[in-house]
Design an enzyme around this catalytic site. Structure first.
Site, PDB file in Angstrom:
ATOM      1  N   LYS A 277       0.846  -1.202   0.000  1.00 16.52           N
ATOM      2  CA  LYS A 277       0.000   0.000   0.000  1.00 16.52           C
ATOM      3  C   LYS A 277       0.881   1.251   0.000  1.00 16.52           C
ATOM      4  CE  LYS A 277      -3.768  -2.438   0.318  1.00 16.52           C
ATOM      5  NZ  LYS A 277      -3.185  -3.746   0.042  1.00 16.52           N
TER       6      LYS A 277
HETATM    7  N1  T4K Z   1      -9.407  -5.647   1.773  1.00 14.81           N
HETATM    8  C1  T4K Z   1      -8.965  -5.399   0.537  1.00 14.81           C
HETATM    9  C2  T4K Z   1      -9.906  -4.814  -0.468  1.00 14.81           C
HETATM   10  C3  T4K Z   1      -7.630  -5.681   0.183  1.00 14.81           C
HETATM   11  O1  T4K Z   1      -7.192  -5.436  -1.066  1.00 14.81           O
HETATM   12  C4  T4K Z   1      -6.774  -6.227   1.162  1.00 14.81           C
HETATM   13  C5  T4K Z   1      -5.394  -6.522   0.851  1.00 14.81           C
HETATM   14  C6  T4K Z   1      -7.287  -6.451   2.460  1.00 14.81           C
HETATM   15  C7  T4K Z   1      -8.613  -6.151   2.727  1.00 14.81           C
HETATM   16  C8  T4K Z   1      -6.446  -7.021   3.556  1.00 14.81           C
HETATM   17  O2  T4K Z   1      -5.357  -6.180   3.904  1.00 14.81           O
HETATM   18  P1  T4K Z   1      -4.125  -6.776   4.776  1.00 14.81           P
HETATM   19  O3  T4K Z   1      -4.668  -7.768   5.756  1.00 14.81           O
HETATM   20  O4  T4K Z   1      -3.149  -7.396   3.791  1.00 14.81           O
HETATM   21  O5  T4K Z   1      -3.568  -5.547   5.476  1.00 14.81           O
HETATM   22  C9  T4K Z   1      -1.634  -8.119  -2.013  1.00 14.81           C
HETATM   23  C10 T4K Z   1      -1.450  -7.682  -0.585  1.00 14.81           C
HETATM   24  O6  T4K Z   1      -0.771  -8.653   0.178  1.00 14.81           O
HETATM   25  C11 T4K Z   1      -2.763  -7.360   0.078  1.00 14.81           C
HETATM   26  O7  T4K Z   1      -2.464  -6.599   1.224  1.00 14.81           O
HETATM   27  C12 T4K Z   1      -3.644  -6.540  -0.828  1.00 14.81           C
HETATM   28  N2  T4K Z   1      -4.940  -6.290  -0.286  1.00 14.81           N
HETATM   29  C13 T4K Z   1      -3.819  -7.221  -2.160  1.00 14.81           C
HETATM   30  C14 T4K Z   1      -4.664  -6.414  -3.108  1.00 14.81           C
HETATM   31  O8  T4K Z   1      -2.549  -7.381  -2.752  1.00 14.81           O
HETATM   32  P2  T4K Z   1      -1.134 -10.385  -3.083  1.00 14.81           P
HETATM   33  O9  T4K Z   1      -1.397 -11.789  -2.686  1.00 14.81           O
HETATM   34  O10 T4K Z   1      -1.440  -9.974  -4.472  1.00 14.81           O
HETATM   35  O11 T4K Z   1       0.360  -9.954  -2.628  1.00 14.81           O
HETATM   36  P3  T4K Z   1       1.769 -10.242  -3.218  1.00 14.81           P
HETATM   37  O12 T4K Z   1       2.637 -10.617  -2.091  1.00 14.81           O
HETATM   38  O13 T4K Z   1       1.703 -11.180  -4.366  1.00 14.81           O
HETATM   39  O14 T4K Z   1       2.241  -8.802  -3.729  1.00 14.81           O
HETATM   40  C15 T4K Z   1       1.727  -8.176  -4.898  1.00 14.81           C
HETATM   41  C16 T4K Z   1       2.870  -7.581  -5.671  1.00 14.81           C
HETATM   42  O15 T4K Z   1       3.549  -6.620  -4.891  1.00 14.81           O
HETATM   43  C17 T4K Z   1       3.925  -8.622  -6.033  1.00 14.81           C
HETATM   44  O16 T4K Z   1       3.670  -9.099  -7.305  1.00 14.81           O
HETATM   45  C18 T4K Z   1       5.240  -7.886  -5.926  1.00 14.81           C
HETATM   46  C19 T4K Z   1       4.958  -6.681  -5.075  1.00 14.81           C
HETATM   47  N3  T4K Z   1       5.630  -6.722  -3.768  1.00 14.81           N
HETATM   48  C20 T4K Z   1       5.014  -7.324  -2.712  1.00 14.81           C
HETATM   49  C21 T4K Z   1       5.621  -7.346  -1.485  1.00 14.81           C
HETATM   50  C22 T4K Z   1       4.934  -8.018  -0.300  1.00 14.81           C
HETATM   51  C23 T4K Z   1       6.876  -6.141  -3.628  1.00 14.81           C
HETATM   52  O17 T4K Z   1       7.447  -5.625  -4.623  1.00 14.81           O
HETATM   53  N4  T4K Z   1       7.475  -6.132  -2.389  1.00 14.81           N
HETATM   54  C24 T4K Z   1       6.902  -6.698  -1.308  1.00 14.81           C
HETATM   55  O18 T4K Z   1       7.459  -6.650  -0.198  1.00 14.81           O
HETATM   56  O19 T4K Z   1      -1.929  -9.470  -2.073  1.00 14.81           O
END
Ligand code: T4K
Length: 385
Positions: A188
């Site tokens: 975020k």
């Molecule tokens: N409600 C809504 C509408 C949401 O979109 C979300 C979370 C939540 C509730 C719950 O919030 P939290 O409990 O997480 O606070 C990601 C995020 O992990 C998630 O927080 C977010 N929404 C969602 C839309 O996106 P993934 O499974 O797509 O994450 P991930 O790890 O594959 O990361 C996405 C991209 O970000 C990666 O392709 C590369 C980049 N990235 C990620 C991380 C963690 C980086 O470059 N560095 C990093 O450290 O869910």
């Protein structure tokens, strides 16, 4: 500018707090002997966010998923919660985890926001709350939603995970409904690495949220089923160092979004989902939808990855199609959005010229893919004629 494929652009690339300021706070925390449990960094962060959002109470938590659980637990006893299916799994899972039954409704196909006109039709004698999502950082129609909630005696908890800094008209998101829940996950544009916050203007709700965040404990003992939702001092320290940068981050995100919107304008088969019609947004989300040839969405994502443009398909599958989900029937706009939407890189990692070059590559790759597709289709059609 020509796209330089050696410099990746990544959707979700974190904004990191200035290192020197962060390390100074890390050292102060580590030598203080107070690492978590409502410590001084947490209280300072809550005060700064309350000021920034102009809201009475901010309760920071470990993440937005736990924040949603705590907010629902504080406000709703049991029963059905109306929500969109086109959202991250966390929205529905938070409700289910607390024992509530999600009742999914469709979205508006243009904005991808919850279709407010469908809410009343989903209300039953069991409905207790509405859980709308400020999708892609844009405010929902909060006035219409509040009118429906007042008419039917329902609570409203907003999933504001995407919407830190965004406004509804001139008013910052944070004080609408009974509570709003922000995500401060690393991806975020304002983040505490992992984290989140629940905001409310109600003193009583805030007291309850604070108790539930710490095992349901109050001055009188343990009088509610709580959880451990406490944010650590180091997470809060990151937020405190990033918050002063946030207005500039928002401004730059929006400038990049302007470039992205302008570059895709008038491209047949592609559209940028509009996210700035109800007010300002933090500008983090550049959301592309394939309005034609959506079956090529995942192929497009793969081909862009080879050009070092890293996108994500959201939200696939939508919540009503998760394993174990209740049968919500067919939600056509949700299902189409889930199969055709791509979150593309934006924000601080891009200059305006690189943003334009990136969009040009996306358009070229899309055209190459879909013209191949059409040629194959044409051939097949000619063969069968
Ligand atoms: N409600 C809504 C509408 C949401 O979109 C979300 C979370 C939540 C509730 C719950 O919030 P939290 O409990 O997480 O606070 C990601 C995020 O992990 C998630 O927080 C977010 N929404 C969602 C839309 O996106 P993934 O499974 O797509 O994450 P991930 O790890 O594959 O990361 C996405 C991209 O970000 C990666 O392709 C590369 C980049 N990235 C990620 C991380 C963690 C980086 O470059 N560095 C990093 O450290 O869910």
């Amino acid at each position: 500018m020509i796209w330089d494929p050696k410099t990746p652009a990544v959707f979700g690339k974190p904004n990191v707090a200035p290192t020197a300021a962060f390390m100074e706070r890390v050292e102060a925390v580590m030598s203080s002997g107070w690492l978590t449990n409502n410590g001084p960094q947490v209280r300072e962060l809550e005060a700064h966010i309350a000021d920034f959002l102009s809201v009475n109470h901010v309760v920071v938590v470990t993440n937005a998923t736990i924040g949603l659980q705590i907010a629902l637990q504080a406000l709703v006893r049991s029963g059905e919660v109306i929500m969109p299916s086109f959202t991250f799994a966390a929205t529905a899972q938070a409700a289910t985890w607390c024992g509530y039954k999600p009742r999914f409704i469709d979205i508006d196909p243009v904005s991808q926001q919850i279709d407010v006109a469908k809410i009343e039709g989903a209300i039953t004698s069991q409905t207790r709350a509405i859980l709308p999502v400020h999708m892609w950082g844009e405010a929902c129609d909060v006035r219409a939603i509040q009118d429906i909630a007042n008419k039917h005696g329902l609570k409203v908890v907003y999933d504001a995970a995407h919407a830190f800094g965004s406004t509804y008209g001139p008013t910052k998101i944070g004080g609408f409904g009974d509570a709003e829940v922000f995500s401060f996950h690393a991806t975020k544009c304002f983040n505490t690495l992992e984290g989140g916050a629940i905001t409310t203007n109600c003193d009583q709700t805030a007291r309850r949220l604070r108790e539930l965040r710490a095992f349901g404990m109050s001055a009188d003992g343990v009088d509610a089923l709580g959880t451990n939702g406490k944010m650590s001092e180091l997470h809060a320290a990151h937020g405190l160092c990033l918050l002063p940068e946030f207005p500039a981050i928002m401004q730059w995100n929006n400038r990049i979004l302007d470039v992205i919107e302008a570059t895709f304008a008038g491209t047949p088969g592609l559209r940028v989902v509009p996210t700035r019609r109800c007010g300002q947004t933090n500008g983090q989300y550049a959301i592309l939808q394939l309005t034609q040839h959506s079956e090529q969405r995942d192929v497009l994502i793969e081909s862009l990855k080879r050009r070092d443009i890293h996108c994500r398909p959201y939200f696939t599958p939508p919540c009503h199609l998760h394993n174990g989900s209740v049968d919500a029937g067919h939600l056509p706009h949700t299902e189409f959005a889930a199969s055709s939407t791509i979150a593309i890189p934006g924000g601080m990692q891009l200059s305006e010229a690189r943003a334009k070059a990136m969009c040009d590559v996306i358009i070229r790759e899309f055209r190459a893919l879909t013209s191949t597709f059409m040629t194959v289709g044409d051939v097949l059609q000619r063969k069968s004629a």
